[in-house]
Design an enzyme around this catalytic site. Structure first.
Site, PDB file in Angstrom:
ATOM      1  N   ASP A  92       0.843  -1.190   0.000  1.00 19.54           N
ATOM      2  CA  ASP A  92       0.000   0.000   0.000  1.00 19.54           C
ATOM      3  C   ASP A  92       0.885   1.249   0.000  1.00 19.54           C
ATOM      4  O   ASP A  92       1.864   1.309   0.745  1.00 19.54           O
ATOM      5  CB  ASP A  92      -0.895  -0.018   1.251  1.00 19.54           C
ATOM      6  CG  ASP A  92      -2.038   0.968   1.147  1.00 19.54           C
ATOM      7  OD1 ASP A  92      -3.032   0.642   0.484  1.00 19.54           O
ATOM      8  OD2 ASP A  92      -1.936   2.061   1.736  1.00 19.54           O
ATOM      9  N   ILE A  93       0.550   2.228  -0.852  1.00 21.08           N
ATOM     10  CA  ILE A  93       1.319   3.475  -0.898  1.00 21.08           C
ATOM     11  C   ILE A  93       0.970   4.315   0.328  1.00 21.08           C
ATOM     12  O   ILE A  93      -0.201   4.581   0.593  1.00 21.08           O
ATOM     13  CB  ILE A  93       1.008   4.265  -2.188  1.00 21.08           C
ATOM     14  CG1 ILE A  93       1.327   3.416  -3.428  1.00 21.08           C
ATOM     15  CG2 ILE A  93       1.815   5.560  -2.223  1.00 21.08           C
ATOM     16  CD1 ILE A  93       0.928   4.069  -4.744  1.00 21.08           C
ATOM     17  N   ASN A 100      -3.001  13.090  -3.506  1.00 23.86           N
ATOM     18  CA  ASN A 100      -4.134  13.581  -4.299  1.00 23.86           C
ATOM     19  C   ASN A 100      -4.607  14.948  -3.821  1.00 23.86           C
ATOM     20  O   ASN A 100      -4.896  15.839  -4.623  1.00 23.86           O
ATOM     21  CB  ASN A 100      -5.300  12.588  -4.224  1.00 23.86           C
ATOM     22  CG  ASN A 100      -5.104  11.385  -5.139  1.00 23.86           C
ATOM     23  OD1 ASN A 100      -4.387  11.470  -6.134  1.00 23.86           O
ATOM     24  ND2 ASN A 100      -5.725  10.273  -4.792  1.00 23.86           N
ATOM     25  N   ASP A 109      -2.169   9.608 -10.157  1.00 22.67           N
ATOM     26  CA  ASP A 109      -2.044   8.588 -11.203  1.00 22.67           C
ATOM     27  C   ASP A 109      -0.580   8.364 -11.586  1.00 22.67           C
ATOM     28  O   ASP A 109      -0.154   7.220 -11.822  1.00 22.67           O
ATOM     29  CB  ASP A 109      -2.845   8.994 -12.442  1.00 22.67           C
ATOM     30  CG  ASP A 109      -4.346   8.887 -12.233  1.00 22.67           C
ATOM     31  OD1 ASP A 109      -4.770   8.287 -11.224  1.00 22.67           O
ATOM     32  OD2 ASP A 109      -5.096   9.403 -13.085  1.00 22.67           O
ATOM     33  N   GLU A 135      -4.708   2.450  -4.366  1.00 19.46           N
ATOM     34  CA  GLU A 135      -3.259   2.543  -4.210  1.00 19.46           C
ATOM     35  C   GLU A 135      -2.693   1.256  -3.622  1.00 19.46           C
ATOM     36  O   GLU A 135      -1.600   1.235  -3.077  1.00 19.46           O
ATOM     37  CB  GLU A 135      -2.887   3.732  -3.321  1.00 19.46           C
ATOM     38  CG  GLU A 135      -3.264   3.606  -1.866  1.00 19.46           C
ATOM     39  CD  GLU A 135      -4.673   4.077  -1.546  1.00 19.46           C
ATOM     40  OE1 GLU A 135      -4.935   4.351  -0.368  1.00 19.46           O
ATOM     41  OE2 GLU A 135      -5.510   4.166  -2.468  1.00 19.46           O
TER      42      GLU A 135
END
Length: 245
Positions: A92-93, A100, A109, A135
């Site tokens: 997971d980021i 965002n 993106d 993500e």
């Protein structure tokens, strides 16, 4: 009384409305077949291209969640039959919402694409990398020995942390990822859902411990005895013989 099979009714290819399917392939940048339009080879190529398109994530080109779940089920079955170790990593980021909110969804993106490419370039060709959520990514590593699992996860983490992602003119961004992993129990008929949940728990632990780290569940040693393994193989061999004509 002999039972007759129903007659096969062939469909005239000229009656098919393929405009929407062809537009979809064109929009996705898929190469249309060079065969004569509406020929059997041409129709097969169109179907193959649509299947390939439906299995991929549009943003990253990685396999999508549907394909990942099918691959995971196959790997569970393979581990139960072969006893080879297999690792599932969930990735997971970190703080992706802030990316965002601060830089816009276009930048988000860009980050997702960069992370996807870095992960895919870090693991083996035989490993499967999928985008399973916004993500979130998953990596299936077949035939992965327990003593190298954490090293692989750390290598992925370090590779992502070294990225400098351009999200605007002269604007570079660094991100990190958290990873959680679990090995499939060898010689045991587990389930994709249980395997995923165990990996997810380790991902949550990595985030709770500060993010930008990898946490792996200790590999569960097989409790299946040699006798039980022999019985398992005997059953598999019997099934194989019964399947033979």
């Amino acid at each position: 009384m002999e039972q007759r099979l129903p007659a096969t009714h062939l469909i005239d290819a000229q009656t098919l409305d393929l405009d929407q399917a062809l537009q979809l392939l064109q929009q996705a940048g898929a190469l249309l077949p060079d065969e004569a339009p509406m020929s059997a080879a041409w129709l097969q190529a169109v179907l193959d291209a649509l299947c390939d398109l439906s299995s991929k994530d549009a943003l990253t080109g990685l396999v999508n969640r549907r394909s990942f779940e099918m691959a995971l089920a196959r790997e569970v079955d393979r581990v139960a039959r072969s006893g080879e170790a297999a690792l599932l990593l969930m990735l997971d980021i970190d703080h992706f919402k802030a990316v965002n909110d601060t830089h816009g969804h276009g930048a988000g993106d860009q980050v997702i694409r960069a992370v996807a490419h870095a992960v895919e370039q870090t693991v083996r060709p035989m490993d499967l990398v999928a985008r399973v959520g916004g993500e979130e990514f998953a990596i299936i590593l077949p035939n992965c020995a327990s003593h190298v699992g954490l090293a692989v996860a750390e290598r992925v983490r370090e590779r992502v942390s070294e990225l400098a992602i351009e999200v605007g003119p002269g604007q570079m961004l660094n991100v990190t990822v958290s990873l959680g992993g679990a090995f499939a129990p060898q010689w045991v008929r587990s389930s994709p859902l249980l395997w995923t949940e165990r990996s997810d728990r380790q991902l949550y632990r990595a985030k709770a411990e500060g993010r930008n780290r990898a946490c792996l569940e200790p590999q569960i040693d097989s409790l299946v005895s040699a006798e039980e393994k022999g019985m398992l193989f005997a059953t598999l061999n019997l099934e194989t013989q019964q399947d033979l004509p």
